[in-house]
Design a protein around this motif. Structure first.
Motif, short mmCIF file in Angstrom:
data_model
loop_
_atom_site.label_atom_id
_atom_site.label_comp_id
_atom_site.label_asym_id
_atom_site.label_seq_id
_atom_site.Cartn_x
_atom_site.Cartn_y
_atom_site.Cartn_z
N ILE A 285 6.74 -42.85 43.13
CA ILE A 285 7.20 -43.67 41.92
C ILE A 285 7.58 -44.65 41.97
N PRO A 286 6.66 -45.60 41.52
CA PRO A 286 7.08 -47.03 40.86
C PRO A 286 8.28 -47.33 40.61
N ALA A 287 9.17 -47.92 40.30
CA ALA A 287 10.42 -48.48 39.18
C ALA A 287 9.46 -48.57 37.80
N ASN A 288 10.26 -48.51 37.03
CA ASN A 288 9.62 -49.34 35.72
C ASN A 288 10.36 -50.69 35.15
N GLU A 289 10.24 -51.02 33.95
CA GLU A 289 11.24 -52.50 33.73
C GLU A 289 12.63 -52.16 33.24
N ARG A 290 12.77 -50.88 33.56
CA ARG A 290 14.75 -50.52 33.42
C ARG A 290 14.99 -49.99 34.49
N GLY A 291 14.02 -50.59 36.24
CA GLY A 291 14.19 -50.25 37.26
C GLY A 291 14.82 -48.33 37.44
N HIS A 292 13.77 -47.75 36.41
CA HIS A 292 14.09 -45.81 36.34
C HIS A 292 12.52 -45.43 37.37
N TYR A 293 12.77 -44.36 36.90
CA TYR A 293 11.76 -43.40 37.66
C TYR A 293 11.11 -42.93 36.83
N ALA A 294 10.16 -42.07 36.29
CA ALA A 294 9.58 -41.99 35.19
C ALA A 294 9.38 -40.91 35.33
N ILE A 295 9.39 -39.87 34.98
CA ILE A 295 9.50 -38.05 35.41
C ILE A 295 9.16 -37.98 34.22
N ALA A 296 7.58 -38.27 33.76
CA ALA A 296 6.90 -38.15 32.40
C ALA A 296 6.78 -36.60 31.79
N PRO A 297 6.28 -35.35 32.33
CA PRO A 297 6.14 -34.67 31.64
C PRO A 297 7.41 -34.20 31.08
N LEU A 298 8.64 -34.36 31.54
CA LEU A 298 9.86 -34.54 30.50
C LEU A 298 10.23 -35.02 29.77
N GLY A 299 9.59 -36.28 29.89
CA GLY A 299 10.04 -37.27 28.96
C GLY A 299 11.17 -38.04 29.34
N VAL A 300 11.79 -37.83 30.74
CA VAL A 300 13.37 -38.24 31.05
C VAL A 300 12.57 -39.27 32.25
N GLU A 301 13.14 -40.20 32.25
CA GLU A 301 13.70 -41.18 33.56
C GLU A 301 15.14 -40.92 34.63
N LEU A 302 14.65 -41.31 35.76
CA LEU A 302 16.19 -41.41 36.70
C LEU A 302 16.21 -42.65 37.11
N GLY A 303 18.04 -42.81 36.53
CA GLY A 303 18.08 -44.10 38.12
C GLY A 303 19.55 -44.09 37.68
N ILE A 304 20.08 -45.16 37.96
CA ILE A 304 21.46 -45.49 38.69
C ILE A 304 22.08 -45.96 37.73
N TRP A 305 23.65 -45.58 37.10
CA TRP A 305 24.27 -46.27 36.25
C TRP A 305 25.47 -46.07 36.43
N GLN A 306 26.46 -46.93 36.86
CA GLN A 306 27.95 -47.59 36.99
C GLN A 306 28.74 -47.80 35.78
N GLY A 307 29.60 -46.32 36.14
CA GLY A 307 30.76 -46.13 35.45
C GLY A 307 31.42 -44.93 35.77
N GLN A 308 31.91 -44.97 34.91
CA GLN A 308 33.39 -43.78 35.77
C GLN A 308 32.91 -42.72 34.57
N TYR A 309 32.67 -41.57 35.31
CA TYR A 309 32.71 -40.30 35.47
C TYR A 309 33.96 -39.12 36.57
N GLN A 310 34.68 -38.06 35.93
CA GLN A 310 35.65 -37.53 36.14
C GLN A 310 37.11 -38.28 36.64
#
Length: 240
Positions: free
Chosen positions: A175-200
């Motif tokens: 799957i090619p990346a979209n304009e946001r640099g994300h990868y669409a999982i269209a049937p779920l209406g979501v996208e996967l991508g990398i987020w830089q931030g603090q978690y736990q």
């Protein structure tokens, strides 16, 4: 002609009769928080999609796809996967593994967190007999040819990059990346991508979900913190 869905084979072992671990351990400290982050943030989407609660999420759990000796050689344990339209428990018991010959429904999406360069996750070696038994095929081949999730993602942790495949006519297509640099999982209406931030309490690049409009899917804590900030901005002190 009327087709029927095959029934589970009662002569084969179920999830309570198969090993739930091969004795391996988590490769690094990021793996479990990463899985929890993915699950926590997508839960509202899945609950809306399955108001009857019939779905399950596996985190480093075995998917049994064939009978072998020892049994765990016939299983893959993705770091994260989601299966629609199945009960989260079986007979009132928490699942120990996901057994394809009992369930008959493949996962919808499988995600692997590659601690190395992703070669193991991209291994297309097919199943073939060798002296002394059956050589275990490559992970990519198993997912594409046997387990067959509609989407397969390989997250290279060291490079903070994600590669996503979609099963089309029996073969995985990148799957090619979209304009946001994300990868669409269209049937779920979501996208996967990398987020830089603090978690736990750890600042890292994390694999995360967005909706198809580019809005980050928040964890329960993030949603609570956003609501508290909105209340304070309106002059209302939130209850603790």
């Amino acid at each position: 002609m009327t087709s029927t869905v095959p029934s589970p084979n009662p002569t084969l072992p179920n999830h309570t009769q198969l090993p739930e671990s091969d004795g391996s351990f988590v490769k690094n400290f990021q793996e479990h928080p990463q899985s929890i982050l993915l699950t926590d943030s997508i839960e509202p989407i899945l609950q809306e999609r399955h108001p009857n609660g019939r779905y399950c999420i596996g985190q480093d759990c075995g998917i049994y796809w064939r009978m072998t000796e020892p049994p765990e050689r016939g299983a893959e344990a993705p770091d994260w996967f989601y299966v629609p339209n199945v009960s989260p428990t079986l007979g009132g018991q928490v699942r120990r593994s996901y057994v394809l010959w009992q369930e008959l429904i493949p996962p919808f999406i499988v995600l692997e967190f590659a601690s190395g360069n992703g070669a193991e996750e991209r291994d297309r070696t097919p199943l073939f007999p060798e002296e002394g038994g059956m050589q275990k095929p490559g992970k990519f081949w198993i997912y594409e040819q046997v387990i067959r999730p509609a989407f397969y993602g390989i997250y290279e942790v060291s490079r903070a990059s994600i590669e996503v495949y979609h099963l089309i006519e029996g073969q995985y297509q990148v799957i090619p990346a979209n304009e946001r640099g994300h990868y669409a999982i269209a049937p779920l209406g979501v996208e996967l991508g990398i987020w830089q931030g603090q978690y736990q309490n750890v600042e890292l690049p994390w694999l995360r979900w967005w909706d198809d409009q580019g809005n980050l899917l928040l964890t329960g804590r993030e949603r609570s913190e956003r609501l508290a900030a909105q209340l304070r901005a309106a002059g209302i002190e939130p209850e603790v």
